[in-house]
Design a protein around this motif. Structure first.
Motif, PDB file in Angstrom:
ATOM      1  N   ARG A   2       0.786  -1.238   0.076  1.00  0.00           N
ATOM      2  CA  ARG A   2      -0.293  -0.139   0.031  1.00  0.00           C
ATOM      3  C   ARG A   2       1.031   1.224   0.182  1.00  0.00           C
ATOM      4  NH1 ARG A   2      -2.460  -3.642   3.847  1.00  0.00           N
ATOM      5  NH2 ARG A   2      -1.181  -2.425   5.345  1.00  0.00           N
ATOM      6  N   TYR A  11       6.985   5.340  -4.803  1.00  0.00           N
ATOM      7  CA  TYR A  11       5.947   4.391  -5.179  1.00  0.00           C
ATOM      8  C   TYR A  11       5.814   4.599  -6.603  1.00  0.00           C
ATOM      9  CZ  TYR A  11       5.223   3.919  -0.027  1.00  0.00           C
ATOM     10  OH  TYR A  11       5.461   3.732   1.234  1.00  0.00           O
ATOM     11  N   VAL A  13       2.495   3.380  -8.437  1.00  0.00           N
ATOM     12  CA  VAL A  13       0.875   2.489  -8.388  1.00  0.00           C
ATOM     13  C   VAL A  13       0.950   1.761  -9.766  1.00  0.00           C
ATOM     14  CG1 VAL A  13      -1.391   2.783  -8.431  1.00  0.00           C
ATOM     15  CG2 VAL A  13      -0.192   4.270  -7.241  1.00  0.00           C
ATOM     16  N   ARG A  16      -5.539  -0.393  -8.763  1.00  0.00           N
ATOM     17  CA  ARG A  16      -6.307   0.047  -7.635  1.00  0.00           C
ATOM     18  C   ARG A  16      -7.396  -1.004  -7.421  1.00  0.00           C
ATOM     19  NH1 ARG A  16      -4.288   4.412 -10.391  1.00  0.00           N
ATOM     20  NH2 ARG A  16      -3.724   5.927  -9.229  1.00  0.00           N
ATOM     21  N   THR A 118     -11.555   2.064  -3.091  1.00  0.00           N
ATOM     22  CA  THR A 118     -10.425   1.219  -3.671  1.00  0.00           C
ATOM     23  C   THR A 118      -9.280   1.382  -2.975  1.00  0.00           C
ATOM     24  OG1 THR A 118      -9.770   2.980  -5.217  1.00  0.00           O
ATOM     25  CG2 THR A 118     -11.276   1.302  -6.266  1.00  0.00           C
ATOM     26  N   GLU A 120      -4.717   1.735  -3.282  1.00  0.00           N
ATOM     27  CA  GLU A 120      -3.622   1.619  -4.344  1.00  0.00           C
ATOM     28  C   GLU A 120      -2.680   0.609  -3.937  1.00  0.00           C
ATOM     29  OE1 GLU A 120      -2.357   5.473  -4.453  1.00  0.00           O
ATOM     30  OE2 GLU A 120      -3.789   6.045  -6.236  1.00  0.00           O
ATOM     31  N   ALA A 122       0.852  -0.745  -4.767  1.00  0.00           N
ATOM     32  CA  ALA A 122       2.132   0.076  -5.477  1.00  0.00           C
ATOM     33  C   ALA A 122       3.418  -0.770  -5.218  1.00  0.00           C
ATOM     34  CB  ALA A 122       2.266   1.142  -4.939  1.00  0.00           C
TER      35      ALA A 122
END
Length: 156
Positions: A2, A11, A13, A16, A118, A120, A122
């Motif tokens: 996360r 990060y 991503v 999602r 949602t 994310e 990553a």
């Protein structure tokens, strides 16, 4: 992982993931194809502790936006604890859909009606890491994003 604010981590991503309602397989809401936010208002909800604070914020914001005021009956630090509490207390937890393959026969998931919250997912790395393996991985990250996470249901 996360996306959690850390000054030394960068990060990217890659997905999602929608949250789903996780509930006992013989719960009255398990008979339906979806769970509405109003369905949650009268249920025993298993919430998140401050440890997974990003997930806690996503769930809290979702419920607040839907006008649902809930005080969780229990708070969890991880998904295994959440699944166990759903089975043992007959409560409902909102968890990322990627936990679905981990559910025992006594626990099921149902999508949330409408636009679900949602989380994310990553890849996190240190920008100052000189590893050639990391450089190769990062150069191919878009292929990973296009392929989607293995075993994860993609929304949309």
């Amino acid at each position: 992982m996360r996306v959690e604010p850390r000054p030394d981590v960068t990060y990217q991503v890659v997905a999602r993931e929608p949250l789903v309602a996780v509930l006992p397989s013989d719960h009255r809401l398990a008979a339906g194809s979806v769970v509405t936010p109003l369905d949650l208002a009268s249920e025993s909800i298993i919430g998140f502790s401050d440890v997974p604070h990003v997930l806690r914020a996503v769930v809290d914001d979702y419920l607040r936006d839907k006008g649902i005021d809930i005080t969780p009956s229990h708070r969890i630090d991880n998904f295994a604890m959440g699944i166990s509490l759903v089975a043992s207390t007959r409560g409902i937890a909102l968890l990322p859909a990627y936990v679905e393959p981990l559910l025992p026969w006594s626990v099921v998931s149902r999508p949330l009606d409408g636009e679900p919250p949602t989380i994310e997912l990553a890849v996190g790395y240190r920008r100052d890491n000189p590893s050639p393996v990391l450089a190769t991985f990062l150069s191919r990250i878009n292929m990973l994003i296009e392929a989607g996470p293995a075993g994860v249901r993609r929304s949309g």
